[in-house]
Enzyme design. Structure first.
Site, short mmCIF file in Angstrom:
data_model
loop_
_atom_site.label_atom_id
_atom_site.label_comp_id
_atom_site.label_asym_id
_atom_site.label_seq_id
_atom_site.Cartn_x
_atom_site.Cartn_y
_atom_site.Cartn_z
CG ASN A 18 -2.17 -0.66 0.85
OD1 ASN A 18 -3.16 -0.54 0.15
ND2 ASN A 18 -2.20 -2.01 1.35
CE LYS A 96 4.34 -1.01 19.37
NZ LYS A 96 4.63 -1.66 20.49
CG HIS A 114 -10.18 -3.52 8.31
ND1 HIS A 114 -9.12 -4.15 9.41
CD2 HIS A 114 -11.13 -4.29 8.30
CE1 HIS A 114 -9.68 -5.26 9.73
NE2 HIS A 114 -10.76 -5.40 9.21
CG ASP A 155 -9.75 -2.17 12.59
OD1 ASP A 155 -8.96 -1.77 11.82
OD2 ASP A 155 -9.72 -3.72 12.77
C1 GRF Z 1 -3.15 -4.60 3.99
O1 GRF Z 1 -4.37 -5.61 3.92
C2 GRF Z 1 -4.23 -3.51 4.85
O2 GRF Z 1 -5.37 -3.55 4.50
C3 GRF Z 1 -3.84 -3.97 6.31
O3 GRF Z 1 -2.46 -4.47 6.36
C4 GRF Z 1 -2.23 -4.90 5.05
C5 GRF Z 1 -0.61 -4.10 4.51
O4 GRF Z 1 -0.29 -4.82 3.57
N1 GRF Z 1 -4.00 -3.02 7.32
P1 GRF Z 1 0.87 -4.31 2.76
O5 GRF Z 1 2.09 -4.15 3.81
O6 GRF Z 1 0.57 -2.65 2.49
O7 GRF Z 1 1.17 -5.03 1.66
#
Ligand code: GRF
Length: 202
Positions: A18, A96, A114, A155
């Site tokens: 991400n 964390k 999420h 969340d």
């Molecule tokens: C993602 O699925 C995000 O929704 C969740 O943690 C994961 C992180 O994946 N909070 P990346 O490290 O960005 O590949």
């Protein structure tokens, strides 16, 4: 001259896909008016830190093992956020819980993604494949990703944007995870761009 771009701090603990998508969007995509100024991780060896180093983005490894007791880690986080004049904190797979003092100070300027359709399938323990296992066990016909503001509890906080996908009868937790992750990479930059736009109009 100081850049007029919005300064993002990305918090990540894992592979950082991400983070990469967000970074790419700052380089000619939806987030051209923003830059990733800082990456914070509790895991010095993670892909997100490696990527930050590769792109010359200031990366800070902050953990309670390195800074003991935990309160010092908390102070360090606040300090680097301030030093880098951060406008928006972006949690991208950060394992964390953010310290209360950070949530207090940056309330309304912290977002998380999420990999499920909140308010379903969120909360403590809902991370990684656990989420997708829960979605399949509940017999959901659709899943997706949610970008939301961060409040003190896991969340919770107002939902900013969601993107949905079908759950297939043949899905395994792993296949669902990868379909949802693909959605995340377009959803997250889009949601961040919308927040930046709304911050501008205030
Ligand atoms: C993602 O699925 C995000 O929704 C969740 O943690 C994961 C992180 O994946 N909070 P990346 O490290 O960005 O590949």
């Amino acid at each position: 001259m100081q850049s007029s771009k919005k300064h993002l701090a990305v918090f990540a603990s894992g592979g950082g896909s991400n983070f990469r998508a967000i970074y790419d969007a700052t380089r000619g995509g939806l987030l051209q008016e923003a830059e990733v100024s800082l990456v914070i991780s509790n895991n010095s060896k993670c892909g997100a830190i490696e990527f930050a180093k590769d792109k010359n983005i200031f990366a800070e490894h902050i953990s309670s093992v390195k800074y003991n007791p935990e309160v010092k880690a908390e102070e360090k986080i606040l300090q680097v956020l301030q030093e880098n004049t951060i406008d928006l904190i972006v949690l991208a797979g950060y394992m964390k819980k953010l310290p209360d003092s950070v949530v207090e100070k940056y309330r309304g300027r912290i977002v998380n993604i999420h990999p499920a359709l909140l308010p379903k399938h969120g909360g403590e323990g809902m991370y990684g494949l656990n989420i997708h296992k829960a979605v399949l066990a509940a017999g959901e016909r659709e899943s997706g990703a949610t970008v939301h503001f961060v409040e003190g509890e896991y969340d919770t906080g107002a939902i900013i944007m969601q993107k949905r996908c079908e759950v297939l009868p043949t899905d395994t937790p792993e296949s669902l995870q990868s379909r949802v992750k693909e959605l995340e990479h377009t959803l997250y930059p889009k949601a961040i761009a919308s927040i930046i736009l709304s911050q501008k109009s205030h």
